[in-house]
Design an enzyme around this catalytic site. Sequence first.
Site: not given
Ligand code: GCB
Length: 700
Positions: A497
Amino acid sequence: MFGFLICTTPSDEFLDLKNDSAARDLYEEKFLTVVWCLMYQPFPKMRWTIRIWNLLATGLVSLCLAMESSDNNWGGLYPRESESREMRSLDGLWNFRLAPLQDPDQGFREEWFAQPLDMTGPVISMAVPSSYNDVTQDKTLRDHIGWAWYDRTFFVPTRWQTDKKRVVLRLGSAHYRSIIYLNGKLLTSHEGGHLPIMADMTTNLVYGKENRITVAINNTLTPETIPQGSIVYTNYPTMYPPGYFIQTYNFDFTNYAGLHRPVYIYTTPQTYVDDILISTDIDGTNGIIKYSIQHVSTLTGRRQAKGVLCSIKLLNKTGVHVASGVGCQGTIVVTNAQLWWPYLMSQDPGYLYTLLVMVSDAEGNLDVYPQKVGIRTLGWNSTTLTINNKPVYLRGCGKHEDADILGRGVIYPLIVKDFSLLKWLGANSFRTSHYPYAEEIMDMADKEGIMVIDESPAVGLSGFGEVLMKKHISVMKELIRRDKNRPSVIMWSVANEPESKQLASKDYFRAIVSATKSADSSRPVTGTIKHFSRKEHAVVNFDVIMVNRFFSWYINIGHLELIKQQTVKDVSEWHLLHNKPVMISEYGADSLAGFHMDPTWAWTEEYQAALMVQNFEAFDILRAKGYFVGEMIWNFADFSTPQGNFRAGRNRKGVFTRNRQPKMAAHVLRCRYHQLANVTLADNQNAFCYGSVLSDVMLN
Ligand code: GCB
């Protein structure tokens, strides 16, 4: 730079922040902007004390940077015993002390490395390997930012000196920046928290007597570390004490710190195997192994000039010698080879041969290194991933190295448990979200036939400047040097991301992907994306597109009925735009284990399971289109996050609790993954299998 200062005055929004999510989102966006804009705020606004500490820290960091990369030329081989190599573990209880928050450089100024740590102040016992954060009752330790000091003593036998052994120190990792001293003298330093550190300590050791190793570790993240973070100083005296600062970062997992992985010393002869590069292929029923051996000699003058001979022997799983070769490069053909297959794709998944790699010199030194080899071939095109020429669909999990008490520390019982759970689920893969995992975990993946998307620590990147790019490239090279021979590794993930709406991300990732491919062209390169396809610039550089999607959680929470439509449209667009294989690398919902409601309601186990079922329906539609190559649930287990009103103590998207007990979601996933693998569950767990009826029930 450690000396970064960010001065900010809390705005009205900050003081009056409402406890509603829209306001919070707005605040978070604003607050972060403030942080980034004020990063370069000029010195006159700072308090003198802060200025002094930061100047000191900056000076120190310059020194560190000058020293860094000094240990970067080694081959990357994991320490293994053989007839020519001995190993000693330095795991156990080390002495430990934090540097004061407001005087981070005290340890350097007072030279804590020059004598035993317990001579310069109070120490506590610290477990290695482990994160230091959660092992005591001390909140200061849990929340520390800055330098932490470890030391311990050890002996090496005089025999090692008489036998002219070369002695190497190897730490699996030290998060984030580390400086290592041996007997009070600087030995090496390293930046980056998830890859090994090695240093030749032969000439600095005292043989037959006590030696002392001291490690200073700093967990501070800045805009130029990978991952990035910011140190936010405040200059609002009525709100904060003098010198008060906060570490912020653009990811949700706890930034655990410490000596997370095993520490070894090991010996080699003076002429030794420094690195091995293996590539494998198949030809009918034969396996082809190409190898290249890199050797180094610390012998000097005429003795060195006499030349080095290389040879190899290949042993099968039961130790039977099946092929040989002579020369430092070569190809061997294994007739009727046993291929490396993923879990549930063969009766004997994860088949590993042992390649005994031998080098000898005219002095009679012989070094033997046992290298595991899995014979397999990978392929990819615009729609499909293949292994041994068969299409493969990834059924997996995003994970974390995370557990109670240990934090990110590596212990074997947890490794065994996690692989047992992956296999119980019927998973064939995981992603090392969001950093390279311990080699002990990667060994297990090789052995169990679990495919790995091997991810760099570049999570949530933004800015995309030159300094960051150089560091990112060197992290990719270190990662590839470490994991290049692993059959389980099927893709390199360069980032999770990134802020890839920023146009600069396009050229940035072109450079990162191209450096990754020149280090290893045998695997596809990927990265995860959070943006929508038309507002994004990085993906054009990737071979496979990984999309993180939280429909009906971060978007339209409570509206499970929208998932199918939204997911199908979104994924189809990615393929249409880029003509590449696409997979969902994250989807899911938080659930509090034991919280139930019917009809489903956000945060219940039912809601999490129902959200998954809706996703499965979308995935099945996408699979039928022919370019959808995998699904990975977010997350394998609940994991630690910083405190916040946004998380109920942890990220609760685990299908297992942090203690590795199944939620309802785990049973639903187990059913799905076994169905995808065409395996009927022997213990009749079909009550949890979704079908049209259950899916309707779960949507009500
Ligand atoms: C995402 C991230 C991850 C988070 C997740 C969330 O997109 O890549 O590291 O833990 O969302 O649960 O918000």
